[in-house]
Design a protein around this motif. Structure first.
Motif, PDB file in Angstrom:
ATOM      1  N   PHE A  14     -14.790  -2.440  10.604  1.00 39.80           N
ATOM      2  CA  PHE A  14     -13.008  -2.534  10.131  1.00 39.80           C
ATOM      3  C   PHE A  14     -13.388  -2.609   8.650  1.00 39.80           C
ATOM      4  O   PHE A  14     -12.217  -2.413   7.238  1.00 39.80           O
ATOM      5  CB  PHE A  14     -12.364  -3.421  11.151  1.00 39.80           C
ATOM      6  CG  PHE A  14     -10.433  -2.987  10.259  1.00 39.80           C
ATOM      7  CD1 PHE A  14      -9.708  -2.313  10.552  1.00 39.80           C
ATOM      8  CD2 PHE A  14     -10.393  -4.158  10.225  1.00 39.80           C
ATOM      9  CE1 PHE A  14      -8.843  -2.082  10.469  1.00 39.80           C
ATOM     10  CE2 PHE A  14      -8.881  -4.141   9.380  1.00 39.80           C
ATOM     11  CZ  PHE A  14      -8.022  -2.722   9.538  1.00 39.80           C
ATOM     12  N   LEU A  23      -7.373  -1.232   0.725  1.00 35.40           N
ATOM     13  CA  LEU A  23      -6.828  -2.304   0.432  1.00 35.40           C
ATOM     14  C   LEU A  23      -6.283  -2.965  -0.454  1.00 35.40           C
ATOM     15  O   LEU A  23      -5.176  -3.375  -1.198  1.00 35.40           O
ATOM     16  CB  LEU A  23      -5.855  -2.018   2.501  1.00 35.40           C
ATOM     17  CG  LEU A  23      -5.660  -1.034   3.044  1.00 35.40           C
ATOM     18  CD1 LEU A  23      -5.622  -1.426   4.897  1.00 35.40           C
ATOM     19  CD2 LEU A  23      -4.787  -0.264   3.004  1.00 35.40           C
ATOM     20  N   GLN A  67     -12.362  -0.457   5.340  1.00 35.04           N
ATOM     21  CA  GLN A  67     -11.188   0.328   5.094  1.00 35.04           C
ATOM     22  C   GLN A  67     -10.713  -1.392   4.112  1.00 35.04           C
ATOM     23  O   GLN A  67      -9.396  -0.726   3.946  1.00 35.04           O
ATOM     24  CB  GLN A  67     -10.134  -0.091   6.809  1.00 35.04           C
ATOM     25  CG  GLN A  67     -10.989   1.321   7.481  1.00 35.04           C
ATOM     26  CD  GLN A  67      -9.607   1.624   8.647  1.00 35.04           C
ATOM     27  OE1 GLN A  67      -8.345   1.503   7.892  1.00 35.04           O
ATOM     28  NE2 GLN A  67     -10.097   1.933   9.922  1.00 35.04           N
ATOM     29  N   GLN A 121      -0.822  -1.986  11.233  1.00 34.01           N
ATOM     30  CA  GLN A 121      -1.632  -0.572  11.541  1.00 34.01           C
ATOM     31  C   GLN A 121      -2.805   0.035  11.922  1.00 34.01           C
ATOM     32  O   GLN A 121      -3.441   1.245  12.490  1.00 34.01           O
ATOM     33  CB  GLN A 121      -1.031   0.413  10.661  1.00 34.01           C
ATOM     34  CG  GLN A 121       1.408   0.238  11.461  1.00 34.01           C
ATOM     35  CD  GLN A 121       1.866   0.918   9.751  1.00 34.01           C
ATOM     36  OE1 GLN A 121       1.331   1.733   9.355  1.00 34.01           O
ATOM     37  NE2 GLN A 121       2.973   0.378  10.490  1.00 34.01           N
ATOM     38  N   ARG A 122      -3.563  -0.576  11.051  1.00 32.35           N
ATOM     39  CA  ARG A 122      -4.718   0.343  10.665  1.00 32.35           C
ATOM     40  C   ARG A 122      -5.222  -0.662  12.229  1.00 32.35           C
ATOM     41  O   ARG A 122      -6.629   0.085  12.129  1.00 32.35           O
ATOM     42  CB  ARG A 122      -5.806  -0.030   9.462  1.00 32.35           C
ATOM     43  CG  ARG A 122      -4.664   1.024   8.732  1.00 32.35           C
ATOM     44  CD  ARG A 122      -5.974   0.933   7.250  1.00 32.35           C
ATOM     45  NE  ARG A 122      -5.264   2.118   5.932  1.00 32.35           N
ATOM     46  CZ  ARG A 122      -6.312   2.497   5.089  1.00 32.35           C
ATOM     47  NH1 ARG A 122      -6.783   2.320   4.925  1.00 32.35           N
ATOM     48  NH2 ARG A 122      -5.469   3.277   4.399  1.00 32.35           N
ATOM     49  N   ALA A 177      -4.276   1.131  15.198  1.00 35.50           N
ATOM     50  CA  ALA A 177      -5.638   2.369  14.939  1.00 35.50           C
ATOM     51  C   ALA A 177      -6.586   2.567  14.892  1.00 35.50           C
ATOM     52  O   ALA A 177      -7.778   2.768  16.132  1.00 35.50           O
ATOM     53  CB  ALA A 177      -5.169   3.686  13.809  1.00 35.50           C
ATOM     54  N   ALA A 178      -7.791   1.696  15.066  1.00 30.06           N
ATOM     55  CA  ALA A 178      -8.704   1.040  15.042  1.00 30.06           C
ATOM     56  C   ALA A 178      -9.639   0.840  16.675  1.00 30.06           C
ATOM     57  O   ALA A 178     -10.592   0.471  17.080  1.00 30.06           O
ATOM     58  CB  ALA A 178      -9.792   0.016  13.624  1.00 30.06           C
ATOM     59  N   HIS A 227       0.880  -0.972   0.265  1.00 30.55           N
ATOM     60  CA  HIS A 227      -0.005   0.165  -0.294  1.00 30.55           C
ATOM     61  C   HIS A 227       0.512   1.089   0.207  1.00 30.55           C
ATOM     62  O   HIS A 227       1.677   1.615   1.280  1.00 30.55           O
ATOM     63  CB  HIS A 227      -0.841   0.368   0.980  1.00 30.55           C
ATOM     64  CG  HIS A 227      -1.876   0.881   1.034  1.00 30.55           C
ATOM     65  ND1 HIS A 227      -2.971   1.255   0.172  1.00 30.55           N
ATOM     66  CD2 HIS A 227      -1.773   2.257   2.058  1.00 30.55           C
ATOM     67  CE1 HIS A 227      -3.787   2.719   0.489  1.00 30.55           C
ATOM     68  NE2 HIS A 227      -2.512   3.530   1.419  1.00 30.55           N
ATOM     69  N   GLU A 274       0.443  -2.759   6.785  1.00 31.35           N
ATOM     70  CA  GLU A 274      -0.632  -1.474   6.080  1.00 31.35           C
ATOM     71  C   GLU A 274      -1.690  -1.616   7.132  1.00 31.35           C
ATOM     72  O   GLU A 274      -2.664  -1.309   8.120  1.00 31.35           O
ATOM     73  CB  GLU A 274      -0.852  -1.163   5.163  1.00 31.35           C
ATOM     74  CG  GLU A 274      -1.837   0.156   5.342  1.00 31.35           C
ATOM     75  CD  GLU A 274      -2.135   1.180   5.709  1.00 31.35           C
ATOM     76  OE1 GLU A 274      -2.326   2.107   6.414  1.00 31.35           O
ATOM     77  OE2 GLU A 274      -0.267   1.360   6.015  1.00 31.35           O
ATOM     78  N   ILE A 275      -2.097  -3.220   7.280  1.00 30.57           N
ATOM     79  CA  ILE A 275      -2.925  -3.596   8.082  1.00 30.57           C
ATOM     80  C   ILE A 275      -3.412  -3.792   9.116  1.00 30.57           C
ATOM     81  O   ILE A 275      -4.155  -3.396   9.834  1.00 30.57           O
ATOM     82  CB  ILE A 275      -3.293  -4.898   7.320  1.00 30.57           C
ATOM     83  CG1 ILE A 275      -4.394  -4.955   5.789  1.00 30.57           C
ATOM     84  CG2 ILE A 275      -5.160  -5.562   8.086  1.00 30.57           C
ATOM     85  CD1 ILE A 275      -3.755  -6.258   4.892  1.00 30.57           C
TER      86      ILE A 275
END
Length: 112
Positions: A84, A91, A87, A31-32, A35-36, A20, A28-29
Motif C-alpha cells: 500500500f 498522496l 499509493q 478509501q484507497r 479498495a486495497a 487530494h 482519500e487514504i
C-alpha cells in the motif's frame, strides 16, 4: 479475515485542510485502503498539535484553527502494508508517515 500476531501499524499524520483534488486527504487514504482490501483504517481528529511547519493548530477558542491535526491508522500484515505504501507516495506531499511493529491480540467485526 483473521488478523492475529505480529503485524505492522501504518500511521499517517496530515492536516485537516490537506486535500487530494477536492477530497480531504484522510478520506482519500481511507478509501484507497478500503479498495486495497486492508483490514481497516481509522481517522482520528486531534485537538491540538504542530509538525514540520512549527505552527500550533488548536481547538482553543482564542486561537481556533481550521487545520487541525488528523491521524490515519491502519493495521495489517507486513506485505499488505508494504504493498500500500506506493499509493501514499502519490498522496502525501507534507506530513509524517510512520511504520511500527504491533502485536494484534484481538480483531473482529461487530455483530449486526
Amino acid at each position: 479475515m483473521k488478523l492475529e500476531g505480529h503485524h505492522k501499524r501504518l500511521t499517517i499524520f496530515v492536516g485537516e485542510s490537506d486535500r487530494h483534488g477536492h477530497t480531504p486527504l484522510a478520506t482519500e487514504i481511507v478509501q484507497r485502503a478500503h479498495a486495497a482490501g486492508l483490514a481497516g483504517a481509522t481517522v482520528l481528529r486531534g485537538v491540538e498539535g504542530y509538525g514540520a511547519s512549527n505552527h500550533v493548530h488548536t481547538t482553543r477558542i482564542l486561537s481556533l484553527s481550521d487545520d487541525l491535526p488528523m491521524t490515519v491508522v491502519i493495521v495489517d500484515a507486513v506485505d499488505r502494508i508494504e504493498a500500500f505504501l506506493p499509493q501514499l507516495d502519490e498522496l502525501i506531499t507534507g506530513g509524517l508517515v510512520i511504520l511500527d511493529d504491533v502485536e494484534v491480540v484481538s480483531y473482529g467485526g461487530r455483530q449486526t
